[in-house]
Design an enzyme around this catalytic site. Structure first.
Site, short mmCIF file in Angstrom:
data_model
loop_
_atom_site.label_atom_id
_atom_site.label_comp_id
_atom_site.label_asym_id
_atom_site.label_seq_id
_atom_site.Cartn_x
_atom_site.Cartn_y
_atom_site.Cartn_z
N HIS A 69 0.33 -1.28 0.14
CA HIS A 69 -0.15 -0.37 -0.13
C HIS A 69 1.11 1.25 -0.15
O HIS A 69 2.15 0.59 0.57
CB HIS A 69 -0.84 0.07 1.56
CG HIS A 69 -1.85 0.75 0.87
ND1 HIS A 69 -1.74 1.93 1.57
CD2 HIS A 69 -3.21 1.11 0.52
CE1 HIS A 69 -3.07 2.11 0.98
NE2 HIS A 69 -3.89 1.92 0.40
N ASP B 165 -7.97 -5.36 0.07
CA ASP B 165 -8.87 -6.53 -1.32
C ASP B 165 -7.93 -7.84 -1.04
O ASP B 165 -8.40 -8.60 -1.65
CB ASP B 165 -7.34 -5.67 -2.56
CG ASP B 165 -8.78 -3.96 -2.35
OD1 ASP B 165 -9.82 -4.38 -2.66
OD2 ASP B 165 -7.64 -3.49 -3.17
N1 CMC Z 1 4.23 -7.51 -4.93
C1 CMC Z 1 5.67 -7.63 -4.86
N2 CMC Z 1 6.48 -6.45 -4.54
C2 CMC Z 1 5.63 -5.62 -3.93
C3 CMC Z 1 4.08 -5.19 -3.85
C4 CMC Z 1 3.92 -6.88 -4.31
N3 CMC Z 1 1.94 -6.37 -4.09
N4 CMC Z 1 3.93 -4.05 -4.06
C5 CMC Z 1 5.45 -3.22 -3.57
N5 CMC Z 1 6.24 -4.28 -4.13
C6 CMC Z 1 7.70 -3.20 -4.07
C7 CMC Z 1 7.21 -2.97 -5.25
O1 CMC Z 1 8.35 -3.71 -6.08
C8 CMC Z 1 9.04 -1.81 -4.26
O2 CMC Z 1 10.40 -3.06 -4.60
P1 CMC Z 1 11.65 -1.93 -4.85
O3 CMC Z 1 11.98 -1.36 -3.55
O4 CMC Z 1 12.35 -3.21 -5.03
O5 CMC Z 1 11.63 -1.18 -6.20
C9 CMC Z 1 8.39 -1.40 -3.52
O6 CMC Z 1 7.64 -3.06 -3.17
C10 CMC Z 1 7.73 -0.61 -3.25
O7 CMC Z 1 6.48 -0.71 -4.19
P2 CMC Z 1 6.19 0.56 -5.04
O8 CMC Z 1 5.22 -0.11 -6.67
O9 CMC Z 1 6.91 1.74 -5.02
O10 CMC Z 1 4.56 1.28 -4.46
P3 CMC Z 1 3.53 2.33 -4.23
O11 CMC Z 1 3.07 2.90 -3.51
O12 CMC Z 1 3.88 2.44 -6.00
O13 CMC Z 1 2.58 1.23 -4.45
C11 CMC Z 1 0.82 -0.53 -4.67
C12 CMC Z 1 1.18 0.23 -4.06
C13 CMC Z 1 -1.22 -0.48 -3.70
C14 CMC Z 1 -0.01 -0.14 -5.93
C15 CMC Z 1 1.04 -2.10 -4.45
O14 CMC Z 1 1.97 -2.38 -3.73
C16 CMC Z 1 0.50 -2.92 -5.25
O15 CMC Z 1 1.34 -2.86 -6.57
N6 CMC Z 1 0.34 -3.97 -5.01
C17 CMC Z 1 -0.45 -5.28 -5.60
C18 CMC Z 1 -1.69 -4.25 -6.11
C19 CMC Z 1 -2.63 -4.39 -5.30
O16 CMC Z 1 -3.23 -5.43 -4.04
N7 CMC Z 1 -3.37 -3.52 -4.99
C20 CMC Z 1 -4.49 -2.70 -4.13
C21 CMC Z 1 -3.83 -1.37 -3.04
S1 CMC Z 1 -4.75 -1.25 -1.70
C22 CMC Z 1 -6.31 -0.90 -2.25
C23 CMC Z 1 -7.13 0.26 -3.12
O17 CMC Z 1 -6.54 1.55 -3.31
O18 CMC Z 1 -7.86 -0.43 -3.91
#
Ligand code: CMC
Length: 390
Positions: A269, A326
């Site tokens: 998140h 989710d």
């Molecule tokens: N699986 C594997 N690695 C992950 C995941 C994941 N679900 N989420 C984040 N990471 C890693 C990412 O690769 C990055 O690694 P590094 O530092 O080595 O590059 C690190 O963790 C930080 O992630 P980020 O992508 O910079 O974080 P963000 O704040 O831009 O993205 C997110 C947040 C929710 C989009 C992301 O965690 C994600 O894609 N999660 C899976 C989709 C999901 O469950 N979404 C629902 C979110 S909550 C409810 C809603 O909004 O509806």
């Protein structure tokens, strides 16, 4: 004026002031108008939470009754909307259909487009609260080629949503446990400050496009798998793990592999660097609801195994990745008989009051049009090249 600071994905930018939802991602705290999400999920019903989010206070009995009556008065959806709906192929994703129908509402309610006063605003708000669940139910019915029903005026907001989704002819047996579980889920989804869809609603609304157009844009933003679409993606992922024999470690390894686009859906998140408080409640509710309904779903065990494996893994620990809202919600929707493609529609019904509250707050505060800047990295001035010389 001055230098433009680059902030990709608005990681550090507070784009507005808001008095609606408080979120502390380090401590895992979420409150609507100061009330803790845990207490609201336990003691309030969804309509009360709608009122609280939009108007700032929990309603007393007569306020709630008036609000409910005003919504019921607006709940008939124009018959011609059915023609719009029936123009979509049954294969269409319900979120695309819901966004389109919400936008189409502007055509049938032209007076709700321009809001000049608080009374205009109130009228638009009760209209969308009334009609949106009808449209949500219709997206499901149309997929199954089933008759389309309007709201049952004699039952509650959440009951009538379920009835419109599942009634066969005139009959529908209300299951109080299902109603309570859905009520709780909708409350937990009702607002989450400036997330992607809410920011979208605010930015579209900031041009003084109407409420329905702004909500339609919010639905489109919510659809994506990184946002609300994750609830559908989680179940699809769990199904894939099950079909693959149930070995979670392979999927944990895939999620960690930077050359593999696979991510653990329902994990991570932008703001929570601790347990998502909503996920905690929903995990507990998943156990309870499945037991109450006598549903055994092997996917729940896979989800628990996957969560445990991720929480013990260095990669997830270092990055503070926890299950989000989710991760377990889809398992509950499934136990209620709601098809996977409808999960994000349920999220949208839950998030509707939050979108409305944020839109109303923005308009009442007379916020300026949203207009981000950029850091230009393109060519400097160039002389035009005739087509023969390119
Ligand atoms: N699986 C594997 N690695 C992950 C995941 C994941 N679900 N989420 C984040 N990471 C890693 C990412 O690769 C990055 O690694 P590094 O530092 O080595 O590059 C690190 O963790 C930080 O992630 P980020 O992508 O910079 O974080 P963000 O704040 O831009 O993205 C997110 C947040 C929710 C989009 C992301 O965690 C994600 O894609 N999660 C899976 C989709 C999901 O469950 N979404 C629902 C979110 S909550 C409810 C809603 O909004 O509806």
């Amino acid at each position: 004026t001055g230098a433009i600071t680059l902030d990709p994905g608005y990681k550090n930018t507070g784009a507005c002031e808001s008095a609606i939802t408080f979120l502390d991602g380090e401590k895992g705290i979420l409150r609507y108008r100061g009330y803790s999400i845990e207490e609201l999920a336990e003691k309030a019903d969804f309509l009360e939470v709608c009122y609280l989010l939009i108007f700032g206070e929990l309603p007393n009995k007569s306020q709630l009754q008036k609000f409910n009556t005003d919504i019921l008065d607006q709940s008939i959806v124009n018959e011609d909307m059915k023609t719009v709906l029936n123009g979509f192929p049954e294969s269409a994703h319900p979120m695309g259909v819901l966004s389109s129908l919400t936008s189409a509402l502007t055509a049938f309610n032209p007076k709700s487009v321009n809001v000049e006063s608080e009374e205009d605003m109130y009228r638009a708000i009760v209209k969308i609260l009334a009609k949106f669940p009808v449209l949500a139910a219709w997206t499901l019915r149309q997929k199954k080629s089933q008759a389309l029903y309007n709201k049952d005026m004699n039952i509650g907001y959440v009951e009538s949503l379920l009835k419109m989704m599942f009634q066969e002819g005139k009959t529908y047996k209300l299951n109080k446990k299902v109603v309570n579980a859905l009520d709780k889920l909708l409350i937990l989804h009702a607002d989450h400050e400036q997330n992607c869809s809410t920011s979208t609603v605010r930015i579209v609304g900031s041009s003084h496009a109407g409420l329905f157009a702004s909500i339609s844009a919010g639905v489109s933003a919510l659809w994506g798998p990184l946002h609300g679409g994750a609830n559908q993606a989680v179940i699809e992922m769990l199904e894939e793990i099950k079909a693959d024999g149930g070995d979670t470690s392979k999927f944990i390894a895939k999620a960690k592999d930077k050359d593999d686009p696979f991510r653990l859906m329902g994990f991570g998140h932008r703001v929570y660097k601790n347990f998502d408080p909503r996920a905690k409640i929903i995990k507990k509710a998943a156990d309870e609801v499945l037991e109450q309904l006598g549903v055994e779903d092997p996917i729940l065990e896979i989800a628990k195994g996957l969560e445990k494996a991720a929480l013990e893994d260095e990669y997830f620990i270092e990055r503070k990745l926890y299950p989000n809202v989710d991760f377990y919600s889809g398992i509950i929707y499934r136990a209620m008989g709601i098809p996977t493609e409808m999960f994000t529609v349920m999220f949208a019904v839950g998030r509707l009051p939050g979108w409305i509250a944020q839109w109303r707050e923005m308009r009442l505060r007379k916020e300026p049009i949203g207009r981000p800047r950029q850091v230009y990295i393109g060519e400097n001035h160039r002389k035009f090249k005739e087509i023969e010389n390119r």
